[in-house]
Design an enzyme around this catalytic site. Sequence first.
Site, PDB file in Angstrom:
ATOM      1  N   HIS A 127     -47.758 -20.759 139.190  1.00 22.27           N
ATOM      2  CA  HIS A 127     -46.455 -20.549 139.825  1.00 22.27           C
ATOM      3  C   HIS A 127     -45.476 -21.555 139.206  1.00 22.27           C
ATOM      4  CE1 HIS A 127     -43.494 -20.794 143.140  1.00 22.27           C
ATOM      5  NE2 HIS A 127     -43.954 -19.616 143.536  1.00 22.27           N
ATOM      6  N   ASP A 205     -53.338 -26.358 143.446  1.00 17.87           N
ATOM      7  CA  ASP A 205     -52.252 -25.714 144.183  1.00 17.87           C
ATOM      8  C   ASP A 205     -52.897 -24.742 145.173  1.00 17.87           C
ATOM      9  OD1 ASP A 205     -50.408 -23.849 145.075  1.00 17.87           O
ATOM     10  OD2 ASP A 205     -49.448 -23.568 143.129  1.00 17.87           O
ATOM     11  N   GLN A 208     -51.837 -20.422 148.216  1.00 19.40           N
ATOM     12  CA  GLN A 208     -52.345 -19.114 148.632  1.00 19.40           C
ATOM     13  C   GLN A 208     -53.756 -19.188 149.201  1.00 19.40           C
ATOM     14  OE1 GLN A 208     -50.467 -16.526 148.860  1.00 19.40           O
ATOM     15  NE2 GLN A 208     -48.726 -17.179 147.624  1.00 19.40           N
ATOM     16  N   LYS A 231     -46.908 -20.496 154.865  1.00 17.40           N
ATOM     17  CA  LYS A 231     -47.786 -19.416 154.398  1.00 17.40           C
ATOM     18  C   LYS A 231     -49.050 -19.316 155.250  1.00 17.40           C
ATOM     19  CE  LYS A 231     -46.407 -19.840 149.517  1.00 17.40           C
ATOM     20  NZ  LYS A 231     -45.505 -18.741 149.259  1.00 17.40           N
ATOM     21  N   CYS A 369     -42.306 -15.749 140.538  1.00 20.81           N
ATOM     22  CA  CYS A 369     -42.262 -17.145 140.056  1.00 20.81           C
ATOM     23  C   CYS A 369     -43.414 -17.439 139.098  1.00 20.81           C
ATOM     24  CB  CYS A 369     -42.254 -18.149 141.209  1.00 20.81           C
ATOM     25  SG  CYS A 369     -40.798 -18.019 142.234  1.00 20.81           S
TER      26      CYS A 369
HETATM   27  N1  7TS Z   1     -47.863 -22.037 144.444  1.00 18.93           N
HETATM   28  C1  7TS Z   1     -48.209 -20.775 144.656  1.00 18.93           C
HETATM   29  C2  7TS Z   1     -49.501 -20.252 144.125  1.00 18.93           C
HETATM   30  C3  7TS Z   1     -47.367 -19.954 145.409  1.00 18.93           C
HETATM   31  O1  7TS Z   1     -47.730 -18.687 145.642  1.00 18.93           O
HETATM   32  C4  7TS Z   1     -46.151 -20.469 145.903  1.00 18.93           C
HETATM   33  C5  7TS Z   1     -45.171 -19.611 146.637  1.00 18.93           C
HETATM   34  C6  7TS Z   1     -45.856 -21.811 145.672  1.00 18.93           C
HETATM   35  C7  7TS Z   1     -46.729 -22.562 144.916  1.00 18.93           C
HETATM   36  C8  7TS Z   1     -44.638 -22.462 146.210  1.00 18.93           C
HETATM   37  O2  7TS Z   1     -44.710 -22.591 147.580  1.00 18.93           O
HETATM   38  P1  7TS Z   1     -43.478 -23.163 148.418  1.00 18.93           P
HETATM   39  O3  7TS Z   1     -43.876 -22.972 149.821  1.00 18.93           O
HETATM   40  O4  7TS Z   1     -43.297 -24.581 148.034  1.00 18.93           O
HETATM   41  O5  7TS Z   1     -42.285 -22.328 148.019  1.00 18.93           O
HETATM   42  N2  7TS Z   1     -45.304 -18.236 146.365  1.00 18.93           N
HETATM   43  C9  7TS Z   1     -44.420 -17.278 146.702  1.00 18.93           C
HETATM   44  C10 7TS Z   1     -44.674 -15.923 146.439  1.00 18.93           C
HETATM   45  O6  7TS Z   1     -45.687 -15.480 145.911  1.00 18.93           O
HETATM   46  N3  7TS Z   1     -43.632 -15.208 146.860  1.00 18.93           N
HETATM   47  O7  7TS Z   1     -42.721 -16.041 147.385  1.00 18.93           O
HETATM   48  C11 7TS Z   1     -43.212 -17.339 147.287  1.00 18.93           C
END
Ligand code: 7TS
Length: 412
Positions: A127, A205, A208, A231, A369
């Site tokens: 990501h 990371d 997910q 999430k 992303c």
């Molecule tokens: N890493 C992964 C694997 C992710 O899926 C996401 C967000 C992030 C990092 C960043 O997370 P945040 O909470 O700091 O924004 N993924 C997604 C997605 O798949 N669609 O919208 C956000």
Amino acid sequence: MKENKSIDWAKLRADFPILDQQVHGKPLVYLDNAATSQKPRAVIDALVRYYERDNANVHRGIHELSNRSTNAFEAARVRAAKFINARSADEIIWTRGTTEGINLVAATWGAKNLKSGDVILLTEMEHHSNLVPWQLLAQKTGAKIAYIPVTGDEGLLDLSKLNSLLTSQVKLLSLVHISNSMGTVNSVAELCARARKLGIVTLVDGAQSAGHCPVDVQAIGCDFFAFSGHKICGPTGIGVLWGRQELLDAMPPYQGGGEMILTVGYDKTEFKHAPHRFEAGTPDISGPIGLHAAMDYLDVIGRENIWQHDQELAHYAYEKLAVLKNIRLFGPKTGRAGLVSFLLKDVHAHDVVMLADQAGVALRGGHHCTQPLMHKLGVESTARASFYFYNTRAEVDRCVEVIREIQKFFGG
Ligand code: 7TS
């Protein structure tokens, strides 16, 4: 498809008030859980309760409300440590989410430990939040970035290249546990063990994975693990960075300000120990409290049960989509996490998502992303259905039915 009979999934679904509504005159089918999950009543109530009864700033007052607030804030930290089997709550740093957790490691551990010629090893499926912070750090330090390749549409890591990539210059391996655009589940424990033998620091990371499968940072054997509250049924604006105590203790502060200091003089400041050293200013207080309720909620269901449910739904969706004509599916055929990414021939992913929305089905379309990965696969974007435990097979059926209608609309 085998269902876990001991859990009443329909009853759990009723815990989510938002799911019971119509969108564009159709029942909402929410399949954008990889972007953010919905919130159960228990989490909403915890937030309301906090603001109605306990709201006060933490760590500074000695009045009753401040004590309650501080106790709840720190109890959430203890809960987060248990959630990922950290050795101590002192290893839990509150962040705004996964993105900030990774940026924190880059700005503190990275800035202190990386120099010109060092290598940061990532994978091609990261990501942007696990790419851009390292690119910024590489620009500052002169370090280089190398990537473990992805095989292609199947979205697996090509580990045949790993030996040649694990050179003595590699100082950090940072990789995604579960890919948000492919649904790949990476063997993080095995990869961290390989890295660890070579003295390479590792970051996982867990955006997910944290709310979808059991996570034990000690068993994974990584040095840092980052995830987002929103999430995993928690509020937005709160996340967790876990780090090994000995690394955290040796890291410089992230931001300066109140809360993170022991003593301040006009010339010099002494900092608190971890995790407080990394939490400058008034923190998000309701966030950890809401997240505490979310972690309790998930662990009553059991993340091993959620994982099974996720995988079964994803497998069911994949099999149903695979029989459609003119569809390109991404990610592994077996062992995928709870999401399916796809493209319909001659239909832009955004059109799929827009038309699905008109039918009440919330999907996500875009590069998710993971732009470099999309470029590698020769696509601009994909459409994605991502599941959580409150989704049902009937919703997958509805989603596939809608996708078929979209294909027909475009003459397919
Ligand atoms: N890493 C992964 C694997 C992710 O899926 C996401 C967000 C992030 C990092 C960043 O997370 P945040 O909470 O700091 O924004 N993924 C997604 C997605 O798949 N669609 O919208 C956000």
